[in-house]
Design a protein around this motif. Structure first.
Motif, mmCIF file in Angstrom:
data_model
loop_
_atom_site.group_PDB
_atom_site.id
_atom_site.type_symbol
_atom_site.label_atom_id
_atom_site.label_comp_id
_atom_site.label_asym_id
_atom_site.label_seq_id
_atom_site.Cartn_x
_atom_site.Cartn_y
_atom_site.Cartn_z
ATOM 1 N N ARG A 117 0.842 -1.182 0.000
ATOM 2 C CA ARG A 117 0.000 0.000 0.000
ATOM 3 C C ARG A 117 0.884 1.242 0.000
ATOM 4 O O ARG A 117 2.045 1.199 0.429
ATOM 5 C CB ARG A 117 -0.913 0.014 1.228
ATOM 6 C CG ARG A 117 -1.908 -1.152 1.258
ATOM 7 C CD ARG A 117 -2.904 -1.053 0.118
ATOM 8 N NE ARG A 117 -3.929 -2.080 0.192
ATOM 9 C CZ ARG A 117 -3.904 -3.202 -0.520
ATOM 10 N NH1 ARG A 117 -2.887 -3.443 -1.348
ATOM 11 N NH2 ARG A 117 -4.887 -4.082 -0.417
ATOM 12 N N THR A 119 1.396 5.461 0.991
ATOM 13 C CA THR A 119 0.990 6.412 2.023
ATOM 14 C C THR A 119 1.824 7.678 1.923
ATOM 15 O O THR A 119 2.978 7.639 1.490
ATOM 16 C CB THR A 119 1.124 5.804 3.427
ATOM 17 O OG1 THR A 119 0.652 6.748 4.397
ATOM 18 C CG2 THR A 119 2.570 5.458 3.742
ATOM 19 N N ASP A 121 1.766 9.495 4.837
ATOM 20 C CA ASP A 121 1.986 9.681 6.268
ATOM 21 C C ASP A 121 3.352 9.112 6.628
ATOM 22 O O ASP A 121 3.542 7.899 6.701
ATOM 23 C CB ASP A 121 0.880 8.963 7.053
ATOM 24 C CG ASP A 121 0.982 9.225 8.550
ATOM 25 O OD1 ASP A 121 1.973 9.834 8.975
ATOM 26 O OD2 ASP A 121 0.066 8.817 9.284
ATOM 27 N N ASN A 134 5.084 1.881 10.131
ATOM 28 C CA ASN A 134 4.203 3.049 10.208
ATOM 29 C C ASN A 134 3.330 2.943 11.458
ATOM 30 O O ASN A 134 3.519 2.061 12.298
ATOM 31 C CB ASN A 134 3.371 3.183 8.929
ATOM 32 C CG ASN A 134 2.310 2.098 8.800
ATOM 33 O OD1 ASN A 134 2.303 1.109 9.547
ATOM 34 N ND2 ASN A 134 1.398 2.261 7.873
ATOM 35 N N LYS A 198 -8.567 4.867 -1.956
ATOM 36 C CA LYS A 198 -8.372 4.997 -0.514
ATOM 37 C C LYS A 198 -8.867 3.738 0.191
ATOM 38 O O LYS A 198 -9.972 3.261 -0.061
ATOM 39 C CB LYS A 198 -9.132 6.212 0.022
ATOM 40 C CG LYS A 198 -8.418 7.531 -0.201
ATOM 41 C CD LYS A 198 -9.101 8.647 0.558
ATOM 42 C CE LYS A 198 -8.326 9.956 0.443
ATOM 43 N NZ LYS A 198 -8.937 11.048 1.222
ATOM 44 N N ASN A 202 -5.138 6.025 6.109
ATOM 45 C CA ASN A 202 -4.243 6.857 5.298
ATOM 46 C C ASN A 202 -3.445 6.039 4.281
ATOM 47 O O ASN A 202 -2.325 6.413 3.900
ATOM 48 C CB ASN A 202 -3.281 7.647 6.186
ATOM 49 C CG ASN A 202 -3.313 9.135 5.886
ATOM 50 O OD1 ASN A 202 -3.903 9.572 4.900
ATOM 51 N ND2 ASN A 202 -2.661 9.919 6.715
ATOM 52 N N LEU A 203 -4.008 4.925 3.837
ATOM 53 C CA LEU A 203 -3.348 4.054 2.865
ATOM 54 C C LEU A 203 -4.096 4.092 1.538
ATOM 55 O O LEU A 203 -5.305 4.308 1.492
ATOM 56 C CB LEU A 203 -3.296 2.614 3.383
ATOM 57 C CG LEU A 203 -2.565 2.384 4.708
ATOM 58 C CD1 LEU A 203 -2.667 0.921 5.105
ATOM 59 C CD2 LEU A 203 -1.102 2.814 4.611
ATOM 60 N N TYR A 204 -3.336 3.864 0.460
ATOM 61 C CA TYR A 204 -3.911 3.841 -0.881
ATOM 62 C C TYR A 204 -3.563 2.516 -1.555
ATOM 63 O O TYR A 204 -2.441 2.008 -1.433
ATOM 64 C CB TYR A 204 -3.362 4.987 -1.734
ATOM 65 C CG TYR A 204 -3.681 6.364 -1.213
ATOM 66 C CD1 TYR A 204 -4.767 7.077 -1.694
ATOM 67 C CD2 TYR A 204 -2.890 6.957 -0.236
ATOM 68 C CE1 TYR A 204 -5.065 8.347 -1.218
ATOM 69 C CE2 TYR A 204 -3.172 8.223 0.251
ATOM 70 C CZ TYR A 204 -4.258 8.911 -0.244
ATOM 71 O OH TYR A 204 -4.543 10.166 0.237
#
Length: 274
Positions: A117, A119, A121, A134, A198, A202-204
């Motif tokens: 994934r 991110t 962040d 993370n 999304k 806060n992951l894609y």
């Protein structure tokens, strides 16, 4: 059929969707690296013009394609949604493992149980095993992950840790200030941002067709900084007030259709003339 009632209903549903999106943006106004969601409102007439030559009606005749219920032609509805990937403000923290990316469209990569994934962040930490992870405990990936399948790790003797603008990690030789190269952070720049999904936290989810090629010289990694959310709370609150007012207006329109107009119609139809 009371066309005005259905038009007002469609408009109210569109505003409910806007309120949900705005509420989500406001809830994440202080989430590191969060990117705001945005909706696009259109109407049936515009959508019809884009597809009218495709004959979308079942019997596939030109006459059928020309049919258009004008009473619905201006019903506002959500026609598209997108993620605003513009940069947020950079906040200095001076924490060793706080990292930010200074360019729009670049991401760190983490390994989750569901797969790789992306991110923005960069609030990373070290877990009990010495791995860079993370906030959710997912391993932060290095450029050689696809070849070695190994994580970025540190030992208790790594008292000095630096990360340059390209994501190259360096640690000190035990007992000295001499620095040696460690692993390099995997920084990715997806080919099509519109295809990212999304997932939460806060992951894609990257597009399956994307090769996820590492950026050798990204030049954007900033150690000791985090990227704040790109949500403007003032603008979101203004949009929320606007959406709530529109809901109230549509509600009054629906009430007028169902009560005032119905009563007027019943009284006129029920009246007899001699």
């Amino acid at each position: 059929m009371q066309t005005g009632y259905y038009a007002a209903t469609g408009g109210m549903v569109a505003q409910f969707n806007r309120i949900d999106t705005i509420a989500s943006n406001l809830a994440n106004a202080n989430t590191t690296g969060y990117k705001r969601d945005q909706l696009i409102t259109g109407d049936f007439a515009r959508l019809f013009k884009t597809v009218q030559n495709e004959l979308p009606i079942a019997n596939q005749t030109e006459a059928a394609a020309q049919y258009l219920n004008r009473s619905l032609s201006r019903v506002p509805q959500i026609t598209d949604a997108y993620i605003d990937y513009s940069l947020g403000a950079m906040q200095r923290t001076d924490n060793t493992f706080d990292l930010a990316l200074g360019k729009e469209g670049q991401f760190f990569a983490v390994n989750t149980p569901q797969g790789i994934r992306l991110t923005r962040d960069g609030s990373f930490t070290i877990n009990e095993e010495g791995k860079l992870v993370n906030k959710q405990g997912h391993e932060v990936l290095s450029t050689d992950y696809f070849q070695t399948k190994t994580a970025i790790t540190f030992t208790s003797q790594d008292s000095i840790i630096t990360i340059d603008k390209n994501g190259q990690i360096s640690t000190n030789v035990p007992g000295s200030t001499q620095m040696v190269a460690n692993k390099k952070l995997l920084v990715l720049e997806p080919q099509n941002l519109r295809m990212l999904i999304k997932e939460g936290d806060n992951l894609y989810i990257p597009e399956k067709a994307d090769t996820l090629t590492p950026l050798e010289d990204s030049g954007t990694v900033m150690q000791g900084f985090v990227e704040k959310s790109n949500v403007n709370a003032v603008n979101e609150m203004i949009a929320l007030v606007e959406a709530n007012r529109l809901v109230g207006m549509y509600q009054k329109a629906m009430d007028s259709q169902m009560n005032d107009l119905n009563r007027d119609a019943i009284e006129k139809i029920a009246s007899t003339r001699r």
